[in-house]
Design a protein around this motif. Structure first.
Motif, mmCIF file in Angstrom:
data_model
loop_
_atom_site.group_PDB
_atom_site.id
_atom_site.type_symbol
_atom_site.label_atom_id
_atom_site.label_comp_id
_atom_site.label_asym_id
_atom_site.label_seq_id
_atom_site.Cartn_x
_atom_site.Cartn_y
_atom_site.Cartn_z
ATOM 1 N N SER A 28 -12.583 14.838 -9.189
ATOM 2 C CA SER A 28 -10.783 15.806 -9.105
ATOM 3 C C SER A 28 -9.466 15.656 -9.446
ATOM 4 O O SER A 28 -9.129 14.412 -8.887
ATOM 5 C CB SER A 28 -10.957 15.658 -7.072
ATOM 6 N N THR A 29 -8.732 15.764 -10.098
ATOM 7 C CA THR A 29 -7.292 15.478 -9.942
ATOM 8 C C THR A 29 -6.253 16.010 -8.973
ATOM 9 O O THR A 29 -5.004 14.683 -8.555
ATOM 10 C CB THR A 29 -6.754 16.850 -10.948
ATOM 11 N N GLU A 30 -6.398 16.568 -8.024
ATOM 12 C CA GLU A 30 -6.614 16.612 -6.309
ATOM 13 C C GLU A 30 -6.586 15.715 -5.900
ATOM 14 O O GLU A 30 -5.331 14.659 -5.399
ATOM 15 C CB GLU A 30 -6.803 17.365 -6.132
ATOM 16 N N GLU A 31 -7.504 14.227 -6.125
ATOM 17 C CA GLU A 31 -7.630 13.267 -5.368
ATOM 18 C C GLU A 31 -7.422 12.046 -5.550
ATOM 19 O O GLU A 31 -6.174 11.023 -5.595
ATOM 20 C CB GLU A 31 -9.231 12.828 -5.183
ATOM 21 N N ALA A 32 -7.011 12.323 -7.577
ATOM 22 C CA ALA A 32 -6.343 11.648 -8.146
ATOM 23 C C ALA A 32 -4.464 10.919 -7.977
ATOM 24 O O ALA A 32 -3.949 10.088 -8.218
ATOM 25 C CB ALA A 32 -6.696 11.703 -9.692
ATOM 26 N N SER A 33 -4.703 12.430 -7.664
ATOM 27 C CA SER A 33 -3.044 13.071 -7.378
ATOM 28 C C SER A 33 -2.370 11.866 -6.297
ATOM 29 O O SER A 33 -1.424 11.582 -6.077
ATOM 30 C CB SER A 33 -2.600 14.120 -7.707
ATOM 31 N N CYS A 34 -3.568 12.737 -5.602
ATOM 32 C CA CYS A 34 -2.881 12.033 -3.483
ATOM 33 C C CYS A 34 -3.218 10.373 -3.257
ATOM 34 O O CYS A 34 -2.468 9.665 -3.364
ATOM 35 C CB CYS A 34 -4.210 12.803 -3.194
ATOM 36 N N GLY A 35 -3.935 9.872 -3.975
ATOM 37 C CA GLY A 35 -4.028 8.527 -4.410
ATOM 38 C C GLY A 35 -2.846 7.296 -5.034
ATOM 39 O O GLY A 35 -2.068 7.236 -4.133
ATOM 40 N N ARG A 36 -2.479 8.717 -6.558
ATOM 41 C CA ARG A 36 -1.451 8.546 -6.955
ATOM 42 C C ARG A 36 -0.247 8.725 -6.293
ATOM 43 O O ARG A 36 0.645 7.242 -5.720
ATOM 44 C CB ARG A 36 -1.371 8.957 -8.455
ATOM 45 N N ARG A 37 0.300 9.771 -5.495
ATOM 46 C CA ARG A 37 1.031 9.304 -4.372
ATOM 47 C C ARG A 37 1.365 8.416 -3.309
ATOM 48 O O ARG A 37 2.338 7.952 -3.674
ATOM 49 C CB ARG A 37 0.990 10.737 -3.815
ATOM 50 N N ILE A 38 0.182 8.130 -2.322
ATOM 51 C CA ILE A 38 0.593 7.349 -1.866
ATOM 52 C C ILE A 38 0.676 5.935 -2.257
ATOM 53 O O ILE A 38 1.894 5.194 -1.590
ATOM 54 C CB ILE A 38 -1.404 7.682 -1.236
ATOM 55 N N ALA A 39 -0.075 5.689 -3.578
ATOM 56 C CA ALA A 39 0.220 3.933 -3.579
ATOM 57 C C ALA A 39 1.784 3.804 -4.266
ATOM 58 O O ALA A 39 2.360 2.778 -3.800
ATOM 59 C CB ALA A 39 -0.743 4.302 -4.912
ATOM 60 N N ARG A 40 1.941 5.185 -4.571
ATOM 61 C CA ARG A 40 4.002 5.363 -5.042
ATOM 62 C C ARG A 40 3.939 4.954 -3.887
ATOM 63 O O ARG A 40 5.571 4.143 -4.181
ATOM 64 C CB ARG A 40 3.878 6.421 -5.880
ATOM 65 N N LYS A 41 4.094 5.367 -3.231
ATOM 66 C CA LYS A 41 4.838 5.530 -1.586
ATOM 67 C C LYS A 41 5.239 4.040 -1.276
ATOM 68 O O LYS A 41 5.648 3.426 -0.350
ATOM 69 C CB LYS A 41 4.710 6.453 -0.673
ATOM 70 N N LEU A 42 3.754 4.009 -0.705
ATOM 71 C CA LEU A 42 3.198 2.015 -0.394
ATOM 72 C C LEU A 42 4.014 1.306 -0.928
ATOM 73 O O LEU A 42 4.190 0.147 -0.068
ATOM 74 C CB LEU A 42 2.538 1.624 0.281
ATOM 75 N N CYS A 43 4.148 1.534 -2.352
ATOM 76 C CA CYS A 43 4.425 -0.067 -2.925
ATOM 77 C C CYS A 43 5.988 0.350 -3.931
ATOM 78 O O CYS A 43 6.203 -0.879 -4.541
ATOM 79 C CB CYS A 43 3.473 0.099 -4.220
ATOM 80 N N THR A 44 6.493 1.528 -3.623
ATOM 81 C CA THR A 44 7.866 1.942 -4.153
ATOM 82 C C THR A 44 9.240 1.939 -3.378
ATOM 83 O O THR A 44 8.730 1.967 -2.172
ATOM 84 C CB THR A 44 7.805 2.600 -5.370
ATOM 85 N N GLY A 45 9.859 1.610 -3.345
ATOM 86 C CA GLY A 45 11.366 1.695 -2.523
ATOM 87 C C GLY A 45 11.464 0.175 -1.166
ATOM 88 O O GLY A 45 10.863 -0.582 -1.685
ATOM 89 N N LYS A 46 12.128 1.433 -0.521
ATOM 90 C CA LYS A 46 12.031 0.770 0.520
ATOM 91 C C LYS A 46 10.675 -0.035 1.432
ATOM 92 O O LYS A 46 10.493 -0.855 2.447
ATOM 93 C CB LYS A 46 13.529 0.531 1.784
ATOM 94 N N LEU A 47 10.194 1.268 1.553
ATOM 95 C CA LEU A 47 9.235 1.193 1.627
ATOM 96 C C LEU A 47 8.254 0.022 1.625
ATOM 97 O O LEU A 47 7.550 -0.910 2.154
ATOM 98 C CB LEU A 47 8.145 2.288 2.219
ATOM 99 N N GLY A 48 7.918 0.247 -0.184
ATOM 100 C CA GLY A 48 6.913 -0.690 -0.750
ATOM 101 C C GLY A 48 7.396 -2.763 -0.215
ATOM 102 O O GLY A 48 7.207 -3.157 -0.770
ATOM 103 N N LYS A 49 9.082 -2.568 0.043
ATOM 104 C CA LYS A 49 9.398 -4.423 -0.694
ATOM 105 C C LYS A 49 9.388 -4.298 1.010
ATOM 106 O O LYS A 49 8.815 -5.384 1.455
ATOM 107 C CB LYS A 49 11.025 -4.247 0.006
#
Length: 78
Positions: A28-49
């Motif tokens: 599902s494209t929705e599942e893939a985009s959700c997973g990517r969104r969570i990974a991007r949020k947890l791995c980038t920016g201040k939260l990622g650091k």
């Protein structure tokens, strides 16, 4: 015509007698985009650091405790 959620890659080598076909399907494209969104949020920016620092500190303590316990039993007096 193929559905948009599946992809087929066909590769033919000139030197070889084998043809390579690889298929990948996304459920599902929705599942893939959700997973990517969570990974991007947890791995980038201040939260990622912060996550990387906390992961490093946790890894340090796990290795420290394992080393301490191993050293205790290796150097234990009989």
């Amino acid at each position: 015509m193929q559905p948009p959620e599946s992809s087929v890659h066909y590769s033919k080598w000139d030197d070889s007698s084998r043809d390579e076909v690889s298929m990948a399907a996304v459920s599902s494209t929705e599942e893939a985009s959700c997973g990517r969104r969570i990974a991007r949020k947890l791995c980038t920016g201040k939260l990622g650091k912060a996550m990387k620092v906390l992961g490093g500190v946790a890894l340090f303590w796990v290795i420290f405790i394992l080393g301490y316990v191993t050293g205790y039993y290796v150097h234990k007096c009989k």
